[in-house]
Design a protein around this motif. Structure first.
Motif, short mmCIF file in Angstrom:
data_model
loop_
_atom_site.label_atom_id
_atom_site.label_comp_id
_atom_site.label_asym_id
_atom_site.label_seq_id
_atom_site.Cartn_x
_atom_site.Cartn_y
_atom_site.Cartn_z
N ILE A 191 -14.94 41.45 -9.58
CA ILE A 191 -15.47 42.75 -9.19
C ILE A 191 -14.74 43.28 -7.96
CG2 ILE A 191 -17.50 43.99 -8.32
CD1 ILE A 191 -19.25 42.07 -9.91
N THR A 192 -14.68 42.45 -6.93
CA THR A 192 -14.13 42.92 -5.66
C THR A 192 -12.63 43.13 -5.71
OG1 THR A 192 -13.98 40.63 -4.88
CG2 THR A 192 -15.98 41.84 -4.33
N ASP A 193 -11.91 42.28 -6.44
CA ASP A 193 -10.45 42.34 -6.43
C ASP A 193 -9.86 43.18 -7.55
OD1 ASP A 193 -10.76 40.59 -4.34
OD2 ASP A 193 -10.15 38.81 -5.47
N THR A 199 -19.12 50.66 -3.89
CA THR A 199 -20.26 50.03 -3.23
C THR A 199 -20.13 48.52 -3.35
OG1 THR A 199 -21.70 51.90 -3.80
CG2 THR A 199 -22.77 49.83 -3.18
N ALA A 200 -20.37 47.81 -2.27
CA ALA A 200 -20.26 46.35 -2.31
C ALA A 200 -21.15 45.77 -3.41
CB ALA A 200 -20.67 45.76 -0.96
N PRO A 201 -20.64 44.84 -4.19
CA PRO A 201 -21.44 44.28 -5.29
C PRO A 201 -22.60 43.45 -4.78
CG PRO A 201 -19.40 43.04 -5.01
CD PRO A 201 -19.30 44.24 -4.11
N ARG A 202 -23.65 43.38 -5.57
CA ARG A 202 -24.78 42.50 -5.27
C ARG A 202 -24.42 41.07 -5.64
NH1 ARG A 202 -30.07 44.41 -5.87
NH2 ARG A 202 -30.66 42.21 -5.65
N GLU A 203 -24.77 40.15 -4.77
CA GLU A 203 -24.54 38.73 -5.02
C GLU A 203 -25.87 38.04 -5.29
OE1 GLU A 203 -22.04 36.72 -2.23
OE2 GLU A 203 -21.00 38.57 -1.65
#
Length: 301
Positions: A191-193, A199-203
């Motif tokens: 997701i991040t890369d 929006t920052a992903p939920r962990e």
């Protein structure tokens, strides 16, 4: 070739091309480098040499006992009934096959619970090897050993049927949505890369937590490996769909391997057992039996 076994076919190539997937105790391979693969990584030791890997070899934490770890819950299709010791599910069956190759009887095997992220931390381990969909990666090899790979996999995106996220045609279409994945996983890294969301992903601590968040509308889409994605959409969240899978260069993007303590004397033995299971067709047979992994799922470029 069955669609369920499509991701197995490139595994042996990885064990040859990515010799650093497994490191030897006396000379660990540098991360992300191609090395000459030791003979022990490409075939099972002879009957005589099995003593160097088996119950009397002194290669395990406890003499005569093989301790295998995984997380809890142990999810399908990798395990069945949250019981890793029953030899069911793809990873449960592969672990049992490795046990047999190494010469251990059922009463010489112990299972223990270790959280996913804890298994990847540096330092001494309270297990001999851990099986838990660990993707072989360079940064992880700095802290632990990996066996030869036993499965090749891509990531997938799940969304609720009829939602806007479910209509995504490419990764860029997903960047504006609320995305989630298990913490510490390569799904989260994807997701991040790769998607690079606005929006920052939920962990989430567990996949169960992530599924509940998707069902409750707290996230718009969930990223998991594609066999898990098919299991969720077909068996656990009826209102969910596979939006698509991440691109697979050379048909695969990630390889799963067993995790062992850094410089473990058992690494070469487990790698040899895995390679033998590839060579005799066991890995493909078990993948066909337990896993749905379709190369026909839409590719999100």
């Amino acid at each position: 070739m069955t669609r369920r076994a499509v991701a197995v076919t490139a595994i042996f190539a990885c064990s040859i091309l990515l010799g650093s997937c497994s490191s030897q105790p006396e000379a660990p391979a540098a991360a992300d480098t191609t090395t000459t693969v030791p003979e022990a990584f490409t075939k099972l030791p002879s009957t005589t040499a099995v003593d160097k890997c088996g119950p009397q070899s002194g290669t395990t934490l406890e003499d005569g006992v093989l301790t295998i770890a995984t997380d809890s819950p142990a999810y399908a299709p990798w395990f069945v009934d949250n019981t890793p010791s029953n030899g069911k599910g793809f990873e449960g069956a592969v672990a049992r096959a490795v046990v047999d190759k190494l010469g251990y009887n059922a009463d010489q095997v112990r299972f223990t619970t270790v959280a996913f992220n804890d298994a990847l931390k540096p330092g001494p381990k309270d297990f001999d090897f851990d099986v838990n969909q660990f993707t072989v990666s360079g940064d992880r090899r700095e802290n632990v050993d990996f066996s030869s790979p036993y499965y090749a996999v891509a990531q997938s995106v799940i969304a609720s049927r009829g939602s806007k996220a479910a209509e995504a045609k490419n990764l860029a279409d997903l960047a504006g949505y609320r995305l989630g994945a298990q913490t510490g996983s390569t799904s989260l890294a994807a997701i991040t890369d790769t998607i690079v969301p606005t929006t920052a992903p939920r962990e989430f601590a567990t996949t169960d937590d992530a599924k509940a968040a998707l069902a409750a509308g707290e996230i718009d889409a969930l990223v998991v490996d594609i066999p898990t994605g098919f299991h969720i959409t077909e068996n656990e969240l009826p209102g969910s769909v596979i939006v698509g899978q991440f691109p697979r260069p050379n048909a695969v993007t990630e390889f799963f391997g067993f995790v062992l303590e850094k410089n473990s004397p058992l690494t070469a033995c487990v790698s040899a057992a895995v390679d033998a299971l590839y060579a005799d067709g066991t890995l493909e047979r078990l993948a066909t039996e337990w896993i749905t992994d379709s190369a026909d799922a839409p590719v999100l470029e």
